[in-house]
Structures are given as C-alpha cells and as structure tokens.
Scaffold this motif. Structure first.
Motif, PDB file in Angstrom:
ATOM      1  N   ARG A 513       0.857  -1.184   0.000  1.00  0.00           N
ATOM      2  CA  ARG A 513       0.000   0.000   0.000  1.00  0.00           C
ATOM      3  C   ARG A 513       0.889   1.228   0.000  1.00  0.00           C
ATOM      4  N   PRO A 517      -2.601   7.728   2.160  1.00  0.00           N
ATOM      5  CA  PRO A 517      -3.751   7.083   1.508  1.00  0.00           C
ATOM      6  C   PRO A 517      -4.125   7.682   0.154  1.00  0.00           C
ATOM      7  N   HIS A 520      -0.213   6.931  -4.645  1.00  0.00           N
ATOM      8  CA  HIS A 520      -0.253   5.651  -5.343  1.00  0.00           C
ATOM      9  C   HIS A 520       1.164   5.141  -5.586  1.00  0.00           C
ATOM     10  N   GLN A 552      -8.082   2.668   1.025  1.00  0.00           N
ATOM     11  CA  GLN A 552      -7.063   3.079   0.075  1.00  0.00           C
ATOM     12  C   GLN A 552      -6.838   1.962  -0.936  1.00  0.00           C
ATOM     13  N   TYR A 553      -5.974   2.241  -1.893  1.00  0.00           N
ATOM     14  CA  TYR A 553      -5.621   1.236  -2.879  1.00  0.00           C
ATOM     15  C   TYR A 553      -4.520   0.323  -2.342  1.00  0.00           C
ATOM     16  N   ASN A 643      -8.359   7.788  -3.243  1.00  0.00           N
ATOM     17  CA  ASN A 643      -8.103   6.593  -2.426  1.00  0.00           C
ATOM     18  C   ASN A 643      -9.200   5.551  -2.615  1.00  0.00           C
TER      19      ASN A 643
END
Length: 759
Positions: A513, A517, A520, A552-553, A643
């Motif tokens: 991650r 947040p 990327h 988040q991603y 996010n």
C-alpha cells in the motif's frame, strides 16, 4: 478616399476597453484564467502578443501539454488536471488524436471566441503600465501592429500570465531571476554555480518524407561542426518536434532581453543538426526527407519569478505539504536543466519525482507588493527548484483557472487578491473551483445548494468487483506487474490469480500500500507470499491476511519470473488499474528513484500503467467481492478516483444502466451537472504522440434524462467530455430525475462520477 494634410506627427487610433479583469498572456494559463472568469460572469480582456493562443503549446512552438501525469511515467495516478484544461485536452483528443498543432490552435481560439464575456486582442503587445499609486495598477497601454491600433485597458484587477512578467515587471512587483542559495529555504537540490541558475529556451523542427530524393544546402549560419554538441550522437532521422526538447540554449544569458540572441543560436543548431542528418552519410533513410517546419520563436522555460505572500519550495513538492489555501496541484518532477543546455557535457535534464501530487497555495498566485495583480503560469511565486516542477503547462493552466475564479470572487465582493486568504473567503473559492471541475487534493466539494443531497439515490444495478475474468492475453512476467485494487477498512480479501508456467518454479507475490492514503506509490509492504507453481496452467490462491486501517488502494504485485505467464483480463473498470515496474527514460524513470547523495528527495520504485490498447487488468478472482462502486458515490464530493473509485459503476450485464434521484416533494430544477470518467490517468499529450481512441473507454457517450413521468427532458447522443452542464430554459418540476446511461461498445461497464442539481 482618405486624404490628410501634412502634420507635425500623428498618434495611432486608440480604443479603450474597460473590464473587470485584464489578462495579459494568451498561453494556456491565461486562456484558462480568462475562460474561467468569463464563464462565471465577469468581463475579461485577454491580451496576446502572438497571432495564436497557447504559448508554448501553440503551432508556433509545438510543445506537448503535460502536467502531473508526466507521460504516465510516475506514480501519480488519475492526476490529469481538471476544469477548463481538461475540457481543452479532451476536445483535442476528440478532434485531433493525431496531434496536429494547427488543430489545437483552432480549438483554443474557438473556446475563447465563443465566450461572450471575453474580448480577445491578438498580436497586441502591452508596453506600458499605469498606476494610481505605488501599490495599484490602474491601466495598461498596448499596441497591435497588424491594425495599427493602440489600446487603453482599464480594470480593477490584472492577471500577468505573460511568461516573462511584463506587467509585474513594469508595475514594480518584486521578482527574482536565477536560483536561490541552498540555505535560503533549506533546499538541498538548489543548483551549484557550475550547473547554472537558469533553464534555457528550445526551438524545434518537423520533417517530412517526400518519397523522392531531396537535397539540403544549409544556410551560411548553420552550425558547421556538430561535434560541438556533446550529445550529437543522439540525433537521428526519426525524432522531431518536442522529442528534441534538449535542443536548448540560453541559461547563461538574460533569458528575457537576450531572447533574440538565443533564438539565432538555436537556429544555427537546428540547421546544423539537419545538415548532419542529411549530409553526413550516416542516415541513408533521410535521403527522401525534407524540413517541413522550423520554429520561428523559441519556447521559453524560465525568466522572472514574482514574489507572493508565500514562495513554493522544494519541500512543498517532495513532502507534499498541505496548505489551508490550496487551490491547485502539481505533480511534474523537479526538472532542472544545465544552464549550458545542448552544449553541456551533463545530461539534458535532472528530474526527481515526489511520491504523489502536491498542493499549490493561493498565496503564491498574487504579488505581495502590487495589490491588484494576480500571477499565473510559470511566473508564480516559487523558488527556482520548485519552479522546476510547477512550470509545466498543464500545471500552469490549472493555476490559471484558480486565478480566474479568484478574480470572480474579488469582483463580486469588491475585494483585492490578498483579501481572499481570509478563511471564509478561501473556503468559498475552493468550493467554487471544485464546482467548476478543479481538483484540489484532500479537499471535497460540500455544496449545500445541491438538491442531490436531499434526494434518495438508487440505481438499476451496482458493480461488485468479484472477478476480473481471465479472458485477456497471456503475457510473460518479464517485468514485475501489479493490480491496483481499492479496498475499504478491514481485512484484505483472499484472491485467486491465473498463471501458466513452463517449468516448476516459485512465484513471489507482494501486497503493498502507499504510506499516504491519497498517494499511489507502493512504498509499504504488508506481506510477501512465496507460492510454489507447477509446470502448466493453473489457478493460484493468494491467502492474504493483512488488515487496512483506512480505505485506500492496495497493490497485488507479481514479481518478475521468466518461467511464468500471467493471465490478463479484457474487462476495464472505472478506478481499477494495472501497473508495471518498467522503465520510461523520457521522464527519468529507470524503475526506481535512488539519489546517490542527499538532495532532499525520496527513494522509491516506479509502478506505472501501460498505454492503451495495452495495459489490461490482471485477471483475479476476489473472495466476497469489493463493494465500493455504489450510487452514493455520485454525491461524495470527489470527481475522480483518489483513495477510492468515487464513482457509481453499473453491472457489466446491465443492459439499461439507470441512476434515479427521488425527492419527497416536487423540485424545480433549472440546471444539472454531470461528471463522467474520461480517464484522468491518460495524459492526453497534444502533439507528436498519437492516441488510440477519440473518446476515453470509460466515458459514457450517450445518455438520456427523464422526469417523474418518464418523459425525456434531455438527450446527449455524442458526449466526450468529463463535465456536462444541462440548463433548462424553464425550470423542470419533478419529484425524480432518472439518468439512462447508454452502455458503450467495449468491455467497460457504464459509470458516473458525480451528479448535481440546482433550482
């Protein structure tokens, strides 16, 4: 017949223009400033000293427009600038995917002349500033040589977007030129005297293959010894235009007053380079090629930078510092060039990226000592190092939009630029920018006048990401690949991947991650799996056990393995993306940013998408599915993936995707605002690079709006824009609105980022 008697002297015809805002400079920052202000209802005069608009992006210079997306070569996902510049770039994609700079000229001119509140003065040079006192500009004097007409330009507010800052300079605004010392702002990347303090100018050329032999006799002033250019072996017969951005000169000179001298030196270089390509015998493929175009004016990078109440600096960029008066964002690398340009032994540029986009504060967008002067474009209040990032055109345009809206609020409320820093005024400015499509990282739209917040929102279906089906290409894992997935707070679901191995091996899968947040950059590893893989085709279980404390991603990473082929999916979905740890030397991306000394930038890996038609999602099955695509997202105040996807997405098999707003009582609706997904991850370069489509694959091209009687009240058959504004001649009285999205051809389910309604 006109006949006049002899006179001692004559003055030119003079026309006076009164306006609310005078914008000087018709580059993208000035254009976006003027359009933003005019659309919000104030009178604008836009003054441009050239015959076309666009500045460095125009057909006179032909530099591609770029900003935070950085050729898709950094970790700034969904970072293309919004608002007017987004509209211009999407229009260019629709009309001009081949990247013809002449067509881009027409788009800019059309957008400006269609605005009734803009008076456009082309070929008009501002030559004098008038002041009512030491801190206030009262008017400008300008002259157009084409119609031999002088202009008196009078307004309470002025925006200098001229590039060299002609208005600020003559008005006595404090400015800087050159680089700050390292100790002034603690900027560790401040250049040495040997590297140089200024970026130079560039001048480009275009070539054409005629299909028959063409000879070239160089002009007498052409550079006669190409080996004077240390990197001369980089020249070839294929690259042209702004691919040769490193044909740069002038950083040791006065980049304002020595511009003509610099231009002549660049002409010498360009014609010397072409002579080398045509006549050295090393490029037989150039035999049938001819010069089609050579720039008449150089593209400028740097000259004056004016002082505002805050000076953007390196730490703001690298650390992504937040500001209470944020009104725009940047994301291009800190991109400094050696002052000797093409004659330097050093690399043509020195680019260092941050881990994500950064805020640009409003206090950097007006002069600290001239009360009614806004600043836009590359002359904003920034140190030389921070300028290395903020100077690029899409960022400058985004800043110009902020200034345009600031001028509207100043006009409405009889305020000066600095007055808007008061928190209440600043909140209004930020919200008005968000309404107009501007993206400000970390700030959401909160609009009490939006009737959608009083409505029940429902949809015909809701996409659940339970599978990216394994129906796409099977590709070798020669570079590490990752699937970006949005997840809520809680445990990471278990997943299944699809692979084929040519022998027994072990596949490493990492789950990562971002440390922030909204970033990327996958700089935090949650867990690493080592999975035995047998020879042949198989499904692999990914038993993740990690937990997320905020939405988040995450990045499901498949580390490169020459014995593995990874299965991809044809499905594309709003807010879902694959990225790869590859190399993009065009933006100094070599897979990992790793400074060898302490220059105040971070070490991290680059994980970037591939351009369409490549860049498929990685086929995955997700246990229990990801439920983050609900219709409630259309009113969450965010108009792009951040996010989270921030969009309503319909099911793939929904034949008639519809979103319905229902009220307990009938509403009078005069305006509807829609925001579609036009793929903010695509940089949409304006020249040189061609694009595989004219409309983004996620963008809904046709839709219908119906009232509570299911009567059609609006139909858009040909949409290609992010922002759609529907105004009704008479308010619509209804207890519901239903938006029917016509599903596009292809494999992307219909989506909608935002809807707003106003009485």
């Amino acid at each position: 017949m006109i006949r006049e008697q002899a006179a001692d002297k004559r003055t030119p015809k003079t026309i006076r223009h009164d306006a609310d805002l005078i914008v000087v400079g018709g580059g993208l920052s000035g254009v976006c400033c003027a359009i933003t202000a005019a659309r919000a209802g104030i009178r604008v005069v836009l003054v441009q000293d050239r015959p076309v608009l666009g500045g460095n992006s125009s057909s006179e210079v032909r530099l591609w427009v770029l900003g935070a997306t950085s050729h898709m070569g950094n970790n700034n996902r969904w970072a293309r600038e919004g608002g007017v510049i987004d509209e211009l770039l999407l229009e260019n994609l629709y009309r001009n995917p081949e990247g013809n700079p002449l067509i881009f000229d027409t788009i800019l001119l059309e957008k400006v002349v269609l605005e009734p509140n803009i008076t456009l003065l082309l070929n008009t040079v501002v030559y004098e500033v008038e002041k009512s006192n030491t801190e206030t500009i009262s008017g400008l004097k300008a002259f157009c040589s084409q119609n031999s007409t002088a202009y008196d330009l009078v307004a309470p507010l002025f925006c200098d977007a001229s590039g060299d800052g002609i208005v600020g300079f003559q008005a006595g605004a404090a400015f800087r030129m050159g680089a700050e010392r390292q100790d002034e702002f603690g900027e560790k990347f401040a250049p040495t005297e040997e590297y140089g303090e200024l970026l130079g100018h560039s001048l480009y050329f275009y070539t054409k293959d005629t299909g028959r032999p063409v000879r070239f006799v160089p002009p007498a002033y052409a550079l006669d010894d190409i080996t004077k250019i240390p990197r001369y072996k980089r020249f070839n017969a294929q690259e042209y235009g702004c691919q040769l951005w490193w044909i740069e000169y002038g950083g040791r000179l006065d980049t304002v007053h020595d511009t003509e001298t610099i231009k002549w030196e660049l002409w010498k270089v360009v014609y010397g380079v072409w002579n080398y390509i045509k006549n050295s015998g090393q490029f037989p493929e150039a035999e049938t090629m001819t010069l089609e175009w050579v720039g008449q004016i150089p593209g400028k990078r740097e000259s004056r930078r004016f002082e505002g109440d805050y000076m953007l600096r390196q730490q703001d960029v690298v650390e992504q510092r937040t500001h209470p008066d944020a009104v725009a964002f940047g994301g291009w690398s800190i991109d400094l060039h050696p002052a000797d340009g093409i004659f330097s032994e050093k690399p043509g540029c020195n680019q260092w990226h941050s881990k994500g986009i950064y805020q640009i504060p409003y206090r950097s967008l007006y002069s600290h000592n001239i009360k009614n002067l806004f600043l836009a474009g590359r002359i904003i209040s920034a140190s030389h190092v921070a300028f290395g990032s903020s100077r690029v055109m899409a960022t400058s345009a985004h800043v110009g939009q902020a200034v345009g809206m600031a001028s509207v609020l100043s006009t409405r409320n009889h305020l000066l630029p600095r007055d808007l820093t008061e928190p209440t005024h600043m909140h209004v400015l930020q919200q008005e920018l968000l309404k107009a499509g501007q993206h400000i990282p970390g700030i959401n739209l909160q609009d009490d006048d939006d009737l959608v917040h009083q409505a029940k929102v429902s949809a015909s279906s809701e996409f659940v990401l339970s599978e990216l089906p394994p129906d796409g290409p099977l590709l070798p894992l020669t570079s590490s690949a990752a699937q970006m997935l949005p997840l809520p707070v809680g445990y990471v679901p278990q997943m299944t991947a699809f692979v084929t191995a040519d022998q027994d091996t072990t596949l490493t899968v990492e789950l990562r991650r971002s440390s922030k947040p909204l970033n990327h950059t996958p700089d935090v590893t949650l867990e690493t799996l080592s999975i035995p893989v047998r020879k042949g085709k198989q499904e692999l279980n990914l038993p993740f056990t990690s937990q997320l404390s905020e939405p988040q991603y995450v990045f499901v990473m498949f580390i490169k393995n020459e014995h593995i082929h990874l299965q991809y999916s044809q499905m594309r979905v709003t807010g879902v993306l694959s990225v790869f740890n590859k190399i993009n030397p065009a933006v100094s991306n070599y897979g990992k940013q790793e400074p060898t000394e302490d220059i105040g930038v971070d070490t991290f890996e680059f994980w970037c998408p591939e351009r369409r038609p490549a860049g498929h999602n990685i086929a995955l099955r997700v246990q229990s599915g990801i439920r983050l695509f609900s219709p409630a997202n259309v009113r969450n105040g965010v108009q792009r993936p951040t996010n989270q996807p921030n969009a309503w997405v319909a099911k793939v098999d929904d034949a008639n995707p519809t979103l319905t707003l229902s009220w307990l009582t009938r509403q009078k609706i005069s305006r509807v605002e829609l925001r579609f997904d036009t793929d903010f991850d695509h940089p949409l370069e304006t020249v040189i690079m061609t694009h595989p489509e004219t409309v983004g694959p996620f963008c809904v091209q046709e839709y219908v709006i119906c009232n509570d009687q299911q009567e059609r009240i609006f139909h858009q058959p040909h949409n290609h824009q992010t922002s759609n504004t529907i105004r009704f001649d008479q308010p619509i009285e209804t207890s519901s609105l239903t938006i029917h999205l016509k599903k596009n051809d292809g494999l992307a389910p219909a989506s909608l980022m935002e809807i707003r309604c106003y009485s």
